[in-house]
Design an enzyme around this catalytic site. Sequence first.
Site, PDB file in Angstrom:
ATOM      1  N   ILE A   1       0.832  -1.205   0.000  1.00 32.43           N
ATOM      2  CA  ILE A   1       0.000   0.000   0.000  1.00 32.43           C
ATOM      3  C   ILE A   1       0.869   1.258   0.000  1.00 32.43           C
ATOM      4  O   ILE A   1       0.482   2.309   0.495  1.00 32.43           O
ATOM      5  CB  ILE A   1      -0.996  -0.019   1.179  1.00 32.43           C
ATOM      6  CG1 ILE A   1      -0.275  -0.080   2.539  1.00 32.43           C
ATOM      7  CG2 ILE A   1      -1.919  -1.231   1.064  1.00 32.43           C
ATOM      8  CD1 ILE A   1      -1.231   0.046   3.746  1.00 32.43           C
ATOM      9  N   GLY A   2       2.058   1.095  -0.612  1.00 30.16           N
ATOM     10  CA  GLY A   2       3.015   2.193  -0.619  1.00 30.16           C
ATOM     11  C   GLY A   2       4.094   1.974   0.416  1.00 30.16           C
ATOM     12  O   GLY A   2       4.916   2.856   0.686  1.00 30.16           O
ATOM     13  N   THR A   3       4.113   0.780   1.001  1.00 29.03           N
ATOM     14  CA  THR A   3       4.920   0.497   2.171  1.00 29.03           C
ATOM     15  C   THR A   3       6.265  -0.128   1.853  1.00 29.03           C
ATOM     16  O   THR A   3       7.190  -0.031   2.651  1.00 29.03           O
ATOM     17  CB  THR A   3       4.146  -0.475   3.071  1.00 29.03           C
ATOM     18  OG1 THR A   3       3.509  -1.444   2.220  1.00 29.03           O
ATOM     19  CG2 THR A   3       3.073   0.236   3.845  1.00 29.03           C
TER      20      THR A   3
ATOM     21  N   GLU B   1       3.520   2.257  12.020  1.00 28.57           N
ATOM     22  CA  GLU B   1       2.601   3.072  12.818  1.00 28.57           C
ATOM     23  C   GLU B   1       3.250   3.586  14.096  1.00 28.57           C
ATOM     24  O   GLU B   1       2.750   4.538  14.708  1.00 28.57           O
ATOM     25  CB  GLU B   1       1.340   2.273  13.139  1.00 28.57           C
ATOM     26  CG  GLU B   1       0.524   2.018  11.895  1.00 28.57           C
ATOM     27  CD  GLU B   1      -0.677   1.149  12.149  1.00 28.57           C
ATOM     28  OE1 GLU B   1      -1.702   1.347  11.490  1.00 28.57           O
ATOM     29  OE2 GLU B   1      -0.606   0.264  13.008  1.00 28.57           O
TER      30      GLU B   1
ATOM     31  N   ASN C   1      14.418  -3.478   5.849  1.00 28.88           N
ATOM     32  CA  ASN C   1      14.933  -2.589   4.805  1.00 28.88           C
ATOM     33  C   ASN C   1      14.949  -1.178   5.386  1.00 28.88           C
ATOM     34  O   ASN C   1      13.922  -0.497   5.414  1.00 28.88           O
ATOM     35  CB  ASN C   1      14.040  -2.671   3.561  1.00 28.88           C
ATOM     36  CG  ASN C   1      14.504  -1.750   2.438  1.00 28.88           C
ATOM     37  OD1 ASN C   1      15.280  -0.810   2.653  1.00 28.88           O
ATOM     38  ND2 ASN C   1      14.016  -2.003   1.239  1.00 28.88           N
ATOM     39  N   PRO C   2      16.089  -0.729   5.875  1.00 21.27           N
ATOM     40  CA  PRO C   2      16.131   0.561   6.578  1.00 21.27           C
ATOM     41  C   PRO C   2      15.640   1.733   5.729  1.00 21.27           C
ATOM     42  O   PRO C   2      15.109   2.704   6.262  1.00 21.27           O
ATOM     43  CB  PRO C   2      17.613   0.720   6.925  1.00 21.27           C
ATOM     44  CG  PRO C   2      18.185  -0.652   6.893  1.00 21.27           C
ATOM     45  CD  PRO C   2      17.388  -1.419   5.879  1.00 21.27           C
ATOM     46  N   LYS C   3      15.803   1.630   4.425  1.00 18.73           N
ATOM     47  CA  LYS C   3      15.361   2.734   3.571  1.00 18.73           C
ATOM     48  C   LYS C   3      13.831   2.794   3.526  1.00 18.73           C
ATOM     49  O   LYS C   3      13.228   3.857   3.714  1.00 18.73           O
ATOM     50  CB  LYS C   3      15.931   2.546   2.164  1.00 18.73           C
ATOM     51  CG  LYS C   3      15.766   3.760   1.284  1.00 18.73           C
ATOM     52  CD  LYS C   3      16.583   3.594   0.008  1.00 18.73           C
ATOM     53  CE  LYS C   3      16.566   4.897  -0.777  1.00 18.73           C
ATOM     54  NZ  LYS C   3      17.424   4.813  -1.961  1.00 18.73           N
TER      55      LYS C   3
ATOM     56  N   VAL D   1       6.740  -1.521  12.279  1.00 19.00           N
ATOM     57  CA  VAL D   1       7.497  -0.295  12.524  1.00 19.00           C
ATOM     58  C   VAL D   1       6.740   0.949  12.062  1.00 19.00           C
ATOM     59  O   VAL D   1       6.888   2.020  12.635  1.00 19.00           O
ATOM     60  CB  VAL D   1       8.898  -0.374  11.865  1.00 19.00           C
ATOM     61  CG1 VAL D   1       8.825  -0.436  10.362  1.00 19.00           C
ATOM     62  CG2 VAL D   1       9.769   0.783  12.291  1.00 19.00           C
TER      63      VAL D   1
ATOM     64  N   ILE E   1      15.189  -4.414  11.393  1.00 19.61           N
ATOM     65  CA  ILE E   1      14.658  -3.564  10.331  1.00 19.61           C
ATOM     66  C   ILE E   1      15.025  -4.220   9.000  1.00 19.61           C
ATOM     67  O   ILE E   1      16.201  -4.311   8.630  1.00 19.61           O
ATOM     68  CB  ILE E   1      15.223  -2.131  10.448  1.00 19.61           C
ATOM     69  CG1 ILE E   1      14.841  -1.529  11.809  1.00 19.61           C
ATOM     70  CG2 ILE E   1      14.699  -1.264   9.310  1.00 19.61           C
ATOM     71  CD1 ILE E   1      13.360  -1.458  12.126  1.00 19.61           C
TER      72      ILE E   1
HETATM   73 MO1  MOS Z   1      -4.587   0.076   9.910  1.00 20.91          MO
HETATM   74  S1  MOS Z   1      -5.290   1.941  10.348  1.00 20.91           S
HETATM   75  O1  MOS Z   1      -4.937  -0.091   8.239  1.00 20.91           O
HETATM   76  O2  MOS Z   1      -2.904  -0.070   9.931  1.00 20.91           O
END
Ligand code: MOS
Length: 739
Positions: A475-477, A699, A625-627, A697, A623
Amino acid sequence: MKFDSPAGQNPIDQLKVVGRPTDRIDGKYKTTGTAPYAYERHDVAPNQAYGYVVGAAIAKGRVAAIDQEAARRAPGVVAIVTTLDTPRLERGMMNAAFLFGGAEIQHYHQAVAVVVAESFEQARAASHLLKIDYVAETGKFDLEAEAPGADPVPGDSGEGSGGPPENRIGDFEAAFTAAPVKLDERYTTSDESHAMMEPHASIAAWEGDRLTLWTSNQMIAWGKRSVAKIFGLKPENVRLDSPYVGGGFGGKLFIRADAVLAALASKASGRPVKVALTRALIANNTTHRPATIQRIRIGATPDGRITAIGHESTSGNLADGKPETAVSQTQLLYAGANRLTSMRLAHLDLPEGNAMRAPGEAPGMLALEVAMDEMAEKLGIDPIAFRIINDTQEDPETPGRRFSQRQLVECLRLGAERFGWARRNPRPAQTLDGRWLVGMGVAAGFRNNLLTKSAARVRLDREGRVTVETDMTDIGTGSYTIIAQTAAEMMGVPLDKVHVRLGDSDFPASAGSGGQWGGNNSTAGVYAACMKLREAVATRLGINSADAVFSDGQVRSGNRSQSLAEAAAGGDLMAEDFIEYGDLAKRFQQSTFAGHFVEVGVDRFTGETRVRRMLAVCAAGRILNPKAARSQVIGAMTMGVGSALTEKLEVDTRRGFFVNHDLAGYEVPAHADIPHQDVIFLDEVDPMSSPMKAKGVAELGICGVGAAVANAMHNATGVRLRDYPLTLDKLIDRLPDVA
Ligand code: MOS
């Protein structure tokens, strides 16, 4: 693979590929416009028509009649589906509001019709010709007015935080009354909108009773089950495909009206139909983060030991909705023998409140971490020292139950050193830089780490290439990249020999993207599948998998070395497995920690606040992938600035809707609002979390950061604000005299 004892040495520990700051493998597709988002998938089904959603113009009541005559005659119109010709549909998983069907209106902009036409413009123009008669009823829209009658309720954010209506340890009231130093304050947080860049969008097509949805969704397996439930289909007759998602932030955890109405419109028109929610529909048609009213009480001894800590929260929602679990972190973050947490829920007829950007902790920490700052000030103790005094290495509610890793103190200490905390004047309103009153603030960061089953399939071909398939979403992560890194490490191949396919419900079901659980769990599922593939390779090559070394495209056993590709010479090798978890998460509390540091300038004449510097020091396991992780945390810190300073859905309490339903009126921080941001990851591995030894990591980066902004504003001005967002109108009358 069952993960039920702490991870020992394993192939990931080589860290040849995992743990390196690797560019996103999907980056080139995104930057060249070749990553197809749901609404742009022109090639997946021929002859697509356009659906335009009409939202209810009342907040509560019913639709009496819909006159479709003029709309049906409008140019290009193919079909119209209204809520009056559709029986009320089942709800998807974990949602309170009905998405479509029947006359009843539960909230403003609930979908009441979809108009299908040859073009988007024709569908939109025709939708304006629908004549809809409503019978409006009086609703409840004002949280402050309804809060006194709110009922105690249990809560579950769907993302790990939650608890009973009331939770007590020791004797909170007695300890609070007896405490020599006390704080009792009220904090409020706002309704907020996810405001992701890519709107909710779906293309639907039917083949008989088989439904395919090309959509934008965080949780493919949930979505598949929900679609089956909503339409009464067998799950095997539902396919979701969501390879690229332009942000979700909790708003796309669920099946929403775009998917449901695309499916209904496709059925009605006999053609594939695409539906995107317009920006104006997103705030009121979908879910949002509900506002909270929080009361925090802290009692301490003069030397700064907390003896009583109480956190109570009230939020509002539709009748079947959940409370915001804003008190959960207060059960775990600080020591103290006497504790109280509670949640209350007021019935409101506003759009549905649900998960957004770290539900629970994000709004909870906005209150708790300001209360901690206020308490430190009352005690005359540095706010970092006050937190360190009250650190705990075990779950404060369950003596003996330790945190798997807890480096909050280390985060705060290192952050203080790197941020230059020693230069902060503990007396507020003392530092001037031209027209700016300058201050520094700190807050702890806290978010739980969740373990959830995740499956993957891996395939090795005769060129030595590895293909990974899982319904995990990116999701862009950075999911594509960390999954590729994991497979490359496990199979001993370079990154460019790994092909990752995501987001298709025909692939094995993963953890999905939510609650910062995606990275650790989805890669652990890939780890499990790769362990099986390694065995298959060893068997095919006639060697013992236990002593085989997979490296540089070769498999070595003793002094024998064969190429990985050879193992697939006689046909592709395939392996599928999942990670599932034993009781390690029960035996050890698994959480992630941060120290958030912020410097602000507040204009001494206008009260305008500008963030000048930010630093997050994070302890969140390995971690991967730190980037990518740094980018995640920076995004989250930016959202934290939004929740502190600008983000608020304004409620029209007479008519029951969110007024500022676009990106002009709902202000998320823009580049110009965000200054230098630094992220430091502590060197940590957590063998309790998974074979990856990683934790969530992303949120973590939002939980606490808004409070650090508020605390910095207090240090700059001497003004304590407790009512988010902290806009200049709340500050301007209270600033120090300028002359
Ligand atoms: Mo939840 S607010 O989709 O990490």
